[in-house]
Motif scaffolding. Structure first.
Motif, PDB file in Angstrom:
ATOM      1  N   ARG A  22       0.827  -1.209   0.000  1.00 45.66           N
ATOM      2  CA  ARG A  22       0.000   0.000   0.000  1.00 45.66           C
ATOM      3  C   ARG A  22       0.861   1.260   0.000  1.00 45.66           C
ATOM      4  NH1 ARG A  22      -3.304   0.614   4.776  1.00 45.66           N
ATOM      5  NH2 ARG A  22      -1.550  -0.351   5.826  1.00 45.66           N
ATOM      6  N   HIS A  28       9.584   0.041   5.333  1.00 41.14           N
ATOM      7  CA  HIS A  28      10.374  -0.222   6.539  1.00 41.14           C
ATOM      8  C   HIS A  28      10.883  -1.669   6.518  1.00 41.14           C
ATOM      9  CE1 HIS A  28       6.755  -2.270   8.018  1.00 41.14           C
ATOM     10  NE2 HIS A  28       6.065  -1.183   7.676  1.00 41.14           N
ATOM     11  N   GLY A 177       3.722 -10.894   4.009  1.00 39.72           N
ATOM     12  CA  GLY A 177       4.020 -11.184   5.419  1.00 39.72           C
ATOM     13  C   GLY A 177       2.866 -11.938   6.071  1.00 39.72           C
ATOM     14  N   ASP A 179       0.863 -11.217   8.405  1.00 37.50           N
ATOM     15  CA  ASP A 179      -0.382 -10.489   8.688  1.00 37.50           C
ATOM     16  C   ASP A 179      -1.370 -10.509   7.520  1.00 37.50           C
ATOM     17  OD1 ASP A 179       1.631  -8.899   7.370  1.00 37.50           O
ATOM     18  OD2 ASP A 179       0.272  -7.207   7.558  1.00 37.50           O
ATOM     19  N   VAL A 218       8.141  -9.246  11.362  1.00 43.59           N
ATOM     20  CA  VAL A 218       9.240  -8.433  11.862  1.00 43.59           C
ATOM     21  C   VAL A 218       8.729  -7.615  13.051  1.00 43.59           C
ATOM     22  CG1 VAL A 218      10.903  -6.637  11.271  1.00 43.59           C
ATOM     23  CG2 VAL A 218      10.228  -8.314   9.544  1.00 43.59           C
ATOM     24  N   MET A 227       6.401  -4.556  13.598  1.00 43.75           N
ATOM     25  CA  MET A 227       6.833  -3.265  13.069  1.00 43.75           C
ATOM     26  C   MET A 227       5.798  -2.842  12.033  1.00 43.75           C
ATOM     27  SD  MET A 227      10.452  -2.244  11.222  1.00 43.75           S
ATOM     28  CE  MET A 227      11.458  -2.503  12.658  1.00 43.75           C
ATOM     29  N   LYS A 229       3.785   0.819   9.932  1.00 40.93           N
ATOM     30  CA  LYS A 229       3.768   2.276   9.737  1.00 40.93           C
ATOM     31  C   LYS A 229       2.904   2.950  10.788  1.00 40.93           C
ATOM     32  CE  LYS A 229       4.056   1.318   4.992  1.00 40.93           C
ATOM     33  NZ  LYS A 229       3.112   0.818   4.011  1.00 40.93           N
TER      34      LYS A 229
END
Ligand code: ADP
Ligand code: TRP
Length: 361
Positions: A22, A28, A177, A179, A218, A227, A229
């Motif tokens: 997105r 990151h 990932g 998620d 992560v 981790m 945003k």
């Protein structure tokens, strides 16, 4: 040998891999290890298609100038991390209008109940409504009169749009990932449902891809599990050396082990996880041993971690700076990518329309 056999496999013969990130800010380390580094490793062996999800960004961040900047930054970061436009198709989601039409069509086969039960929807709706509790009873709040500006229908139908991104390219592998696994599960469910409702074999069922390992999560530097945003706990690929060192040195730890082989607390385990992702196995072992015999100094561990992260991020940062203002290159790459992505998308959309009975006279 016939000509066909002696030629290397053409892109069309390779399995399609698709993923996107997105356009909500700079990338990151979570994005890098969860997604981007896999994109780079896969680009040569698969028919790889990677995009910037600007339409998905609109569900939570509708600021026009920020969105445009974010798209440019992510494209620059994709290229800087090693994506090669001659190997992979790189495009922006909204440059493929077929996606928006198929999103409308697929929504006819998606239940609002299953969308409302999605974990990411509940999290984002709770945040938007300022509800802290983990209570599942957010339906009432959502239906309440005051919620309509804060929880938009785009957020609810986010999984439909993501499924369309994947299904319209007929992708079989989707590197993401941990998620994102629930969204992938929904994509498989929607694909199965569509195929069986119309009695066709149009869509393959896509799976996550992790080179045989488990999908990574992560952790954040603030002791939290992830981790992200919106968590404000990120190390960005474009962080300069000083900022990055400062962030790592400030990472949350504990008072240190008091007795041999003491269980590791969550914040310290997070640092070990980051070390495992960025450092050599001997280095990780050395610090694990030092923890076990209580000789560990967290300051040393953090210095080592900062050093090893910088080895990965600094070369990327330098290339991002070169590319960030090169709109000519970015425009050229994205125009070619959009053309390639639209070719498949238009074919799939024509099939979907036909199957659903939307046919010309
Ligand atoms: P964010 O969570 O920071 O908003 P996105 O949702 O845009 O990031 O995620 C883009 C990609 O990066 C997805 O594949 C997602 O699974 C992956 N990703 C994001 N954060 C992490 C993390 N902490 N660990 C592993 N993968 C992650
Ligand atoms: N939902 C993904 C995320 O937040 C981004 C995304 C949108 C995506 N469409 C996709 C990922 C299709 C993989 C495939 O990270």
């Amino acid at each position: 040998m016939s000509e066909n056999i002696s030629k290397p496999a053409k892109a069309a013969e390779k399995e399609v891999v698709l993923s996107g990130i997105r356009a909500t800010g700079h990338l990151h380390l979570g994005n890098y290890f969860g997604a981007l580094s896999k994109f780079v490793r896969m680009q040569h062996d698969y028919d790889s298609r990677y995009f910037v999800a600007d339409l998905h960004a609109l569900t939570t961040s509708p600021d026009p100038s920020a969105l445009h900047e974010n798209v440019r930054n992510i494209v620059a970061e994709y290229l800087a991390a090693g994506l090669n436009p001659d190997e992979a198709t790189l495009f922006v989601q909204s440059d493929v209008p077929e996606v928006s039409e198929m999103y409308l069509l697929l929504n006819m086969h998606v239940g609002i109940g299953e969308l409302m039960r999605t974990a990411s929807f509940k999290d984002k709706a709770r945040k938007a409504l300022g509800i802290n509790s983990d209570s599942d009873d957010i339906e009432k709040e959502i239906i309440g009169t005051d919620s309509n500006k804060r929880v938009n229908a785009g957020l609810l139908t986010y999984p439909t749009l993501m499924a369309v991104d994947i299904l319209i390219q007929k992708a079989k592998k989707v590197p993401v990932g941990k998620d994102q696994e629930q969204h992938l599960e929904l994509t498989r469910r929607f694909a199965r449902r569509f195929n069986s409702f119309y009695n066709v074999e149009l869509f393959p069922e896509p799976t996550n891809f992790d080179f045989g390992g488990k999908p990574v999560k992560v952790p954040g530097l603030d002791g939290s599990g992830k981790m992200g945003k919106s968590e404000g706990n990120c190390i960005y690929l474009i962080d300069d050396e000083k900022t990055l060192r400062k962030k790592v040195m400030r990472a949350v730890t504990d008072e240190g082990p008091k007795e041999p082989n003491q269980p590791v607390s969550q914040p310290v385990e997070n640092l070990f996880t980051l070390l495992e992702l960025t450092s050599a196995p001997e280095v990780v072992q050395q610090y694990r041993d030092a923890y076990a015999d209580c000789s560990i100094r967290y300051g040393d561990l953090k210095k080592q971690l900062a050093e090893d992260i910088l080895k990965i991020t600094l070369p990327i940062r330098e290339r991002v700076i070169d590319l960030q203002n090169d709109d000519v290159t970015i425009r050229r790459i994205l125009a070619r990518g959009a053309e390639q992505a639209r070719e498949t998308a238009a074919k799939t959309l024509a099939e979907v329309r036909h199957v659903m009975g939307i046919r010309r006279f």
